[in-house]
Design a protein around this motif. Sequence first.
Motif, PDB file in Angstrom:
ATOM      1  N   ILE A 225       0.842  -1.206   0.000  1.00  0.00           N
ATOM      2  CA  ILE A 225       0.000   0.000   0.000  1.00  0.00           C
ATOM      3  C   ILE A 225       0.873   1.250   0.000  1.00  0.00           C
ATOM      4  O   ILE A 225       0.588   2.234  -0.688  1.00  0.00           O
ATOM      5  CB  ILE A 225      -0.951  -0.010   1.218  1.00  0.00           C
ATOM      6  N   GLY A 226       1.957   1.205   0.772  1.00  0.00           N
ATOM      7  CA  GLY A 226       2.872   2.334   0.835  1.00  0.00           C
ATOM      8  C   GLY A 226       3.491   2.655  -0.516  1.00  0.00           C
ATOM      9  O   GLY A 226       3.568   3.829  -0.911  1.00  0.00           O
ATOM     10  N   MET A 227       3.917   1.620  -1.233  1.00  0.00           N
ATOM     11  CA  MET A 227       4.515   1.834  -2.551  1.00  0.00           C
ATOM     12  C   MET A 227       3.486   2.396  -3.527  1.00  0.00           C
ATOM     13  O   MET A 227       3.792   3.297  -4.319  1.00  0.00           O
ATOM     14  CB  MET A 227       5.097   0.521  -3.092  1.00  0.00           C
ATOM     15  N   ALA A 228       2.259   1.885  -3.442  1.00  0.00           N
ATOM     16  CA  ALA A 228       1.191   2.408  -4.298  1.00  0.00           C
ATOM     17  C   ALA A 228       0.921   3.881  -3.984  1.00  0.00           C
ATOM     18  O   ALA A 228       0.704   4.697  -4.891  1.00  0.00           O
ATOM     19  CB  ALA A 228      -0.089   1.590  -4.094  1.00  0.00           C
ATOM     20  N   LEU A 229       0.960   4.228  -2.695  1.00  0.00           N
ATOM     21  CA  LEU A 229       0.764   5.622  -2.288  1.00  0.00           C
ATOM     22  C   LEU A 229       1.872   6.512  -2.851  1.00  0.00           C
ATOM     23  O   LEU A 229       1.604   7.628  -3.321  1.00  0.00           O
ATOM     24  CB  LEU A 229       0.739   5.717  -0.758  1.00  0.00           C
ATOM     25  N   ALA A 230       3.105   6.016  -2.815  1.00  0.00           N
ATOM     26  CA  ALA A 230       4.242   6.790  -3.345  1.00  0.00           C
ATOM     27  C   ALA A 230       4.065   7.073  -4.829  1.00  0.00           C
ATOM     28  O   ALA A 230       4.260   8.209  -5.290  1.00  0.00           O
ATOM     29  CB  ALA A 230       5.545   6.033  -3.098  1.00  0.00           C
ATOM     30  N   PHE A 231       3.687   6.050  -5.593  1.00  0.00           N
ATOM     31  CA  PHE A 231       3.494   6.227  -7.035  1.00  0.00           C
ATOM     32  C   PHE A 231       2.304   7.164  -7.317  1.00  0.00           C
ATOM     33  O   PHE A 231       2.370   8.017  -8.202  1.00  0.00           O
ATOM     34  CB  PHE A 231       3.270   4.886  -7.717  1.00  0.00           C
ATOM     35  N   ALA A 232       1.224   6.977  -6.546  1.00  0.00           N
ATOM     36  CA  ALA A 232       0.023   7.795  -6.758  1.00  0.00           C
ATOM     37  C   ALA A 232       0.290   9.274  -6.456  1.00  0.00           C
ATOM     38  O   ALA A 232      -0.065  10.157  -7.245  1.00  0.00           O
ATOM     39  CB  ALA A 232      -1.121   7.285  -5.888  1.00  0.00           C
ATOM     40  N   LEU A 233       0.944   9.550  -5.317  1.00  0.00           N
ATOM     41  CA  LEU A 233       1.237  10.939  -4.969  1.00  0.00           C
ATOM     42  C   LEU A 233       2.248  11.565  -5.936  1.00  0.00           C
ATOM     43  O   LEU A 233       2.179  12.760  -6.220  1.00  0.00           O
ATOM     44  CB  LEU A 233       1.759  11.028  -3.533  1.00  0.00           C
ATOM     45  N   SER A 234       3.176  10.745  -6.445  1.00  0.00           N
ATOM     46  CA  SER A 234       4.133  11.247  -7.437  1.00  0.00           C
ATOM     47  C   SER A 234       3.392  11.699  -8.689  1.00  0.00           C
ATOM     48  O   SER A 234       3.676  12.772  -9.249  1.00  0.00           O
ATOM     49  CB  SER A 234       5.149  10.157  -7.798  1.00  0.00           C
ATOM     50  N   TYR A 235       2.433  10.883  -9.122  1.00  0.00           N
ATOM     51  CA  TYR A 235       1.638  11.217 -10.313  1.00  0.00           C
ATOM     52  C   TYR A 235       0.780  12.465 -10.076  1.00  0.00           C
ATOM     53  O   TYR A 235       0.784  13.399 -10.881  1.00  0.00           O
ATOM     54  CB  TYR A 235       0.746  10.031 -10.681  1.00  0.00           C
ATOM     55  N   ILE A 236       0.070  12.483  -8.951  1.00  0.00           N
ATOM     56  CA  ILE A 236      -0.820  13.612  -8.639  1.00  0.00           C
ATOM     57  C   ILE A 236      -0.022  14.907  -8.511  1.00  0.00           C
ATOM     58  O   ILE A 236      -0.439  15.969  -9.001  1.00  0.00           O
ATOM     59  CB  ILE A 236      -1.604  13.329  -7.343  1.00  0.00           C
ATOM     60  N   ALA A 237       1.139  14.829  -7.853  1.00  0.00           N
ATOM     61  CA  ALA A 237       1.960  16.021  -7.653  1.00  0.00           C
ATOM     62  C   ALA A 237       2.317  16.681  -8.979  1.00  0.00           C
ATOM     63  O   ALA A 237       2.147  17.896  -9.149  1.00  0.00           O
ATOM     64  CB  ALA A 237       3.238  15.657  -6.888  1.00  0.00           C
ATOM     65  N   GLU A 238       2.797  15.881  -9.921  1.00  0.00           N
ATOM     66  CA  GLU A 238       3.271  16.453 -11.180  1.00  0.00           C
ATOM     67  C   GLU A 238       2.138  16.775 -12.150  1.00  0.00           C
ATOM     68  O   GLU A 238       2.116  17.836 -12.777  1.00  0.00           O
ATOM     69  CB  GLU A 238       4.273  15.496 -11.845  1.00  0.00           C
ATOM     70  N   GLU A 239       1.177  15.878 -12.277  1.00  0.00           N
ATOM     71  CA  GLU A 239       0.132  16.053 -13.281  1.00  0.00           C
ATOM     72  C   GLU A 239      -0.928  17.080 -12.865  1.00  0.00           C
ATOM     73  O   GLU A 239      -1.433  17.832 -13.694  1.00  0.00           O
ATOM     74  CB  GLU A 239      -0.557  14.703 -13.556  1.00  0.00           C
ATOM     75  N   THR A 240      -1.256  17.113 -11.588  1.00  0.00           N
ATOM     76  CA  THR A 240      -2.335  17.992 -11.127  1.00  0.00           C
ATOM     77  C   THR A 240      -1.840  19.342 -10.625  1.00  0.00           C
ATOM     78  O   THR A 240      -2.452  20.377 -10.889  1.00  0.00           O
ATOM     79  CB  THR A 240      -3.140  17.300 -10.004  1.00  0.00           C
ATOM     80  N   PHE A 241      -0.711  19.330  -9.893  1.00  0.00           N
ATOM     81  CA  PHE A 241      -0.260  20.567  -9.247  1.00  0.00           C
ATOM     82  C   PHE A 241       1.023  21.138  -9.856  1.00  0.00           C
ATOM     83  O   PHE A 241       1.472  22.205  -9.440  1.00  0.00           O
ATOM     84  CB  PHE A 241      -0.040  20.326  -7.751  1.00  0.00           C
ATOM     85  N   GLY A 242       1.634  20.421 -10.796  1.00  0.00           N
ATOM     86  CA  GLY A 242       2.880  20.910 -11.395  1.00  0.00           C
ATOM     87  C   GLY A 242       4.058  20.856 -10.453  1.00  0.00           C
ATOM     88  O   GLY A 242       5.065  21.537 -10.637  1.00  0.00           O
ATOM     89  N   VAL A 243       3.945  20.032  -9.414  1.00  0.00           N
ATOM     90  CA  VAL A 243       5.013  19.851  -8.437  1.00  0.00           C
ATOM     91  C   VAL A 243       5.845  18.642  -8.856  1.00  0.00           C
ATOM     92  O   VAL A 243       5.308  17.677  -9.404  1.00  0.00           O
ATOM     93  CB  VAL A 243       4.404  19.630  -7.024  1.00  0.00           C
ATOM     94  N   ALA A 244       7.151  18.691  -8.611  1.00  0.00           N
ATOM     95  CA  ALA A 244       8.024  17.577  -9.007  1.00  0.00           C
ATOM     96  C   ALA A 244       7.528  16.258  -8.423  1.00  0.00           C
ATOM     97  O   ALA A 244       7.130  16.195  -7.249  1.00  0.00           O
ATOM     98  CB  ALA A 244       9.450  17.848  -8.535  1.00  0.00           C
ATOM     99  N   ASP A 245       7.544  15.196  -9.237  1.00  0.00           N
ATOM    100  CA  ASP A 245       7.020  13.901  -8.779  1.00  0.00           C
ATOM    101  C   ASP A 245       7.763  13.362  -7.561  1.00  0.00           C
ATOM    102  O   ASP A 245       7.176  12.708  -6.697  1.00  0.00           O
ATOM    103  CB  ASP A 245       7.022  12.871  -9.919  1.00  0.00           C
ATOM    104  N   ILE A 246       9.072  13.664  -7.472  1.00  0.00           N
ATOM    105  CA  ILE A 246       9.834  13.170  -6.320  1.00  0.00           C
ATOM    106  C   ILE A 246       9.349  13.819  -5.020  1.00  0.00           C
ATOM    107  O   ILE A 246       9.494  13.240  -3.946  1.00  0.00           O
ATOM    108  CB  ILE A 246      11.345  13.395  -6.500  1.00  0.00           C
TER     109      ILE A 246
END
Length: 401
Positions: A225-246
């Motif tokens: 679940i943690g790894m899925a959360l990391a990938f999901a937040l990385s995607y949301i950060a960059e695609e939705t807010f323009g924040v670096a995925d890392i």
Amino acid sequence: MDTQVILIQLAIIIVFAKFFGLVARKLKAPQVVGEIIAGLLIGPSVLGWIGESDFLAGMAEIGVILLMFSAGLETNIKQLKKTGVKATIIACSGVFIPLIMGTILFMCFYGFSKPGSEEFLKAVFVGTILTATSVSITVQALKELGKISDEVGTTILSAAIIDDVIGILVLTVVISFRDPSNSIGMVLLKTAMFFILSAIAGYGIYRILRILDKKHPHTRRIPIIGMALAFALSYIAEETFGVADITGAYVAGIILSSLDDSEYIDRKMDINSYMLFGPVFFASIGLQTNIRTLDMSILAFSVAFVLVGMISKIIGCGLAGRVTGFKGKDAIKIGVGMMTRGEVALIVSQKGLAVGLMDSKYFTSVILLIICSSILTPVLLKLLYSKDDAAPGDKEIVSNG
């Protein structure tokens, strides 16, 4: 790319990266240095066996996300609260001074440009690379000296954590300006919205996972679940807010860092990172660097970059340490302890290359900074502490005389 080619390339990367990583560790250097050298050796710089590809770039990106997720998991929130104001002031100064000095350095070599222009952003990005601190070498040195838990050691560790958080925020803002449609207000608003929504949603996720963790401790579902959360937040950060995925991956790690099983999650993540994605990422740095194309101007810049990188941390963190109440030599220890660079500097550089704010030829400068700072920091700390330890003995000899 042909599947068989991918398989043999991965085999070569893993074997060479791990071999040279172990050699580096035997020589008391960071293991990542060996893995980067492996990439240089098998890449276009020497043997030319492997070149850049979309597949390896994708693997490297996953490696970056896992590394930043682990960095978030290792963040000690309680320690951050304890050290409070002092560590925050030191961290802020340790980011601001290198950022300014790095920006000016780039402009001195490649010309001063108007704020907001492409060249100005590239200069600021070089300064951003210098903001990162990696204290893994410092921690080992302080452990050997028996000083890891004293006030100076604790302050260095806490300041380094805050330093990374601020550095990632700076990276996010600088990359956001890469889009001409962004204004400073919009960039800051999007960044603030991301962190606010992450904090709200993250608290809810943390509460749910805490209950699950209590009922089923040390089960593999939590790391999954943690790894899925990391990938999901990385995607949301960059695609939705323009924040670096890392940044999203780092935030995911912080959300889970207070779980009882955070170390267990980190160990499970480390298996993936250590065996496959980590070596591919660090080797890819070497693969993207072609030392055959280096000229004297890049070599001169690299020397200046290394000097400015180390001196700016000593000045920034040392002065802030002095201001916050540390004595002269202790303030210098803090500056020296914050001088090392490592994975985060490479991750920032990789992100700059991906968005067009950095040329691959500057990887040489970053690698040299990591090697030099990693070698000099333990030596200088040992020298500084040895003088402290020698002082009482000297006085005793004088009194007995």
